[in-house]
Structures are given as structure tokens and as C-alpha cells.
Scaffold this motif. Structure first.
Motif, mmCIF file in Angstrom:
data_model
loop_
_atom_site.group_PDB
_atom_site.id
_atom_site.type_symbol
_atom_site.label_atom_id
_atom_site.label_comp_id
_atom_site.label_asym_id
_atom_site.label_seq_id
_atom_site.Cartn_x
_atom_site.Cartn_y
_atom_site.Cartn_z
ATOM 1 N N ASP A 165 0.827 -1.090 -0.056
ATOM 2 C CA ASP A 165 -0.005 -0.048 -0.022
ATOM 3 C C ASP A 165 1.025 1.144 0.015
ATOM 4 O O ASP A 165 0.510 2.349 -0.368
ATOM 5 C CB ASP A 165 -1.060 -0.146 1.103
ATOM 6 N N SER A 166 2.139 1.131 0.538
ATOM 7 C CA SER A 166 2.750 2.427 0.605
ATOM 8 C C SER A 166 3.641 2.361 -0.522
ATOM 9 O O SER A 166 4.496 3.432 -0.555
ATOM 10 C CB SER A 166 3.833 2.284 1.827
ATOM 11 N N GLN A 189 4.878 3.277 -4.673
ATOM 12 C CA GLN A 189 4.557 4.087 -5.388
ATOM 13 C C GLN A 189 4.702 3.600 -6.814
ATOM 14 O O GLN A 189 4.605 4.451 -7.837
ATOM 15 C CB GLN A 189 5.803 5.239 -5.463
ATOM 16 N N LYS A 235 1.944 4.327 -9.847
ATOM 17 C CA LYS A 235 0.780 5.323 -9.162
ATOM 18 C C LYS A 235 0.470 6.287 -10.251
ATOM 19 O O LYS A 235 -0.624 7.032 -9.890
ATOM 20 C CB LYS A 235 1.544 5.686 -7.887
ATOM 21 N N LYS A 236 1.236 6.572 -10.848
ATOM 22 C CA LYS A 236 1.047 7.703 -12.305
ATOM 23 C C LYS A 236 1.042 7.324 -13.371
ATOM 24 O O LYS A 236 1.919 6.502 -13.824
ATOM 25 C CB LYS A 236 1.910 8.942 -11.791
ATOM 26 N N THR A 282 7.515 4.643 -11.898
ATOM 27 C CA THR A 282 7.868 3.221 -11.036
ATOM 28 C C THR A 282 8.592 3.660 -9.812
ATOM 29 O O THR A 282 8.640 2.963 -8.927
ATOM 30 C CB THR A 282 8.529 2.202 -11.642
ATOM 31 N N SER A 299 -6.631 7.711 -14.681
ATOM 32 C CA SER A 299 -5.899 6.724 -13.640
ATOM 33 C C SER A 299 -5.256 5.962 -14.619
ATOM 34 O O SER A 299 -5.166 5.601 -15.860
ATOM 35 C CB SER A 299 -7.420 5.916 -13.334
ATOM 36 N N VAL A 300 -4.340 4.850 -13.851
ATOM 37 C CA VAL A 300 -3.541 3.951 -14.186
ATOM 38 C C VAL A 300 -4.439 2.967 -15.037
ATOM 39 O O VAL A 300 -3.855 2.419 -16.205
ATOM 40 C CB VAL A 300 -2.790 3.040 -13.115
#
Length: 216
Positions: free
Chosen positions: A110-111, A113, A116-117, A135, A181-182
């Protein structure tokens, strides 16, 4: 409508349905192989006298759920640490295990990255743009050779198979964050640009534009 038109219309209906059923059958068939982990006398063929398709999905779900619950307590965590230490010290196995574990921890945490974009990057040359996914940041050893300019690590997927692609590190100024979104970006890549994502709400577009302006 001509005969060719009817054939194309029928193909547009059956092609996605057929591919969807084929993929589902492949996934279910693969997960059904997990039943081989059970003792022979506990398998459905022995208990009921016939094979039950899809039962492996339920078994795999319960196995993952049980493993997660076990790892959440102190005793289970000690067992996980023991196996992790054993595999991390086994010659040849440790290189495979540690690499896969680092990737899975990054992608599933969850933490993390990773992915994420969705970004636009110049690829394969400065006059072209393509969709990519951030990434993270380059390793410190790599950054030391790049100078002081901020860089980002990105994954450039291939089309229509996004599971293969290229890992590149580019200056952050040469990237553009997309207001999608991804998941939408992946659909856009897989469809070769045919499936265009719906535009985000105006409020979200404005907020992302403000963030982009501040970063610039």
C-alpha cells in the motif's frame, strides 16, 4: 447492410466474448491445479467421483486468506521470517527469490509508489510521445552519474501486450502527468489508442493542473 457488414458486426460481438471466456478458462484451469496440493484422498475426484471446475479458485482464495491471517500473528510472522531467511541464504534460489520478493513488495504494498501515475514521456525519440507509468526514482548510485537534475524511473509498456516493455530513467521536466487513472491508461495502451478514457471531473483536472504548475 452488406454480408461483410454483418460478418464484422457478428465478429465485434463474439470476439471480445470469446477472448474473455478463453482468458477465464485459462485462469480457472490454472487455479484448479492448486487442488493437487491436497492429499489424494481429499481431492474432489475422490470425494465426489467427478471433477468440479472452478473449485480451485475457491481453494486458492482460502489458501491465500489463511496464509495472510497466519502471517498477521506473532507465530506466523516468525515462520515467515524463518522461511524468508532460509530462502535468502540458499545459493541460486536466493537471487530469484529476493528479486521476485522486491518486485512483489513494491507492486502490492500500500505504501509503494509503483504504477501510481500515468505519464507522457518522449519515446522512442524527442519528437514522439507515449504513455508510460512512473515506478519511482532512480537508485542513488545511478543518480550520482546523472547530475543534479531530478529524474524519474518509468515503465514504457508495449502495445497490445503491456506485460513487456522498457524501463527508462528520464528527466522529470520531460514528463507530463496525465489526468487519467492507471487503469484507464492501460486500457488506452492495450487498445492501441482506440478506447479513449472519459475526461476526469473539472475539479480533478483543475487540481492536477495546479499541481503541475507548482512543480513547473
Amino acid at each position: 447492410m452488406t454480408v461483410r457488414g454483418y460478418l464484422v458486426a457478428g465478429l465485434l460481438i463474439w470476439l471480445p466474448l470469446g477472448i474473455t471466456l478463453w482468458v477465464l478458462n485459462l485462469i480457472i484451469g490454472s487455479l484448479d491445479q492448486t487442488l493437487n496440493l491436497l492429499p489424494h484422498e481429499w481431492r474432489p475426484e475422490q470425494l465426489f467421483g467427478f471433477r468440479i471446475p472452478g473449485l480451485g479458485v475457491v481453494f486458492a482464495f482460502l489458501m491465500l486468506l489463511g496464509t495472510g491471517m497466519l502471517a498477521a500473528n506473532v507465530l506466523g510472522q516468525r515462520l515467515v521470517d524463518f522461511w524468508h531467511g532460509l530462502l535468502s541464504r540458499t545459493p541460486f534460489v536466493k537471487s530469484i527469490y529476493n528479486s521476485v520478493k522486491q518486485v512483489s513488495d513494491t507492486l502490492l504494498s500500500d505504501s509503494g509508489q509503483a504504477f501510481k501515475k500515468a505519464l507522457l514521456v518522449r519515446w522512442p525519440h524527442q519528437d514522439a510521445w507515449t504513455v508510460a507509468f512512473q515506478t519511482g526514482s532512480p537508485a542513488p548510485q545511478v543518480l550520482a552519474e546523472m547530475g543534479e537534475e531530478e529524474h524519474v524511473s518509468v515503465y514504457v509498456p508495449t502495445t497490445p501486450n503491456p506485460t513487456s516493455g522498457y524501463f527508462i530513467m528520464v528527466p522529470k521536466r520531460d514528463t507530463r502527468e496525465l489526468t487519467m487513472s492507471v487503469d484507464d491508461a492501460l486500457k488506452y495502451v492495450i487498445s492501441m489508442g482506440v478506447v479513449v478514457p472519459n475526461p476526469p471531473p473539472q475539479e480533478l483536472r483543475s487540481r492536477r493542473q495546479d499541481e503541475s504548475n507548482r512543480q513547473g
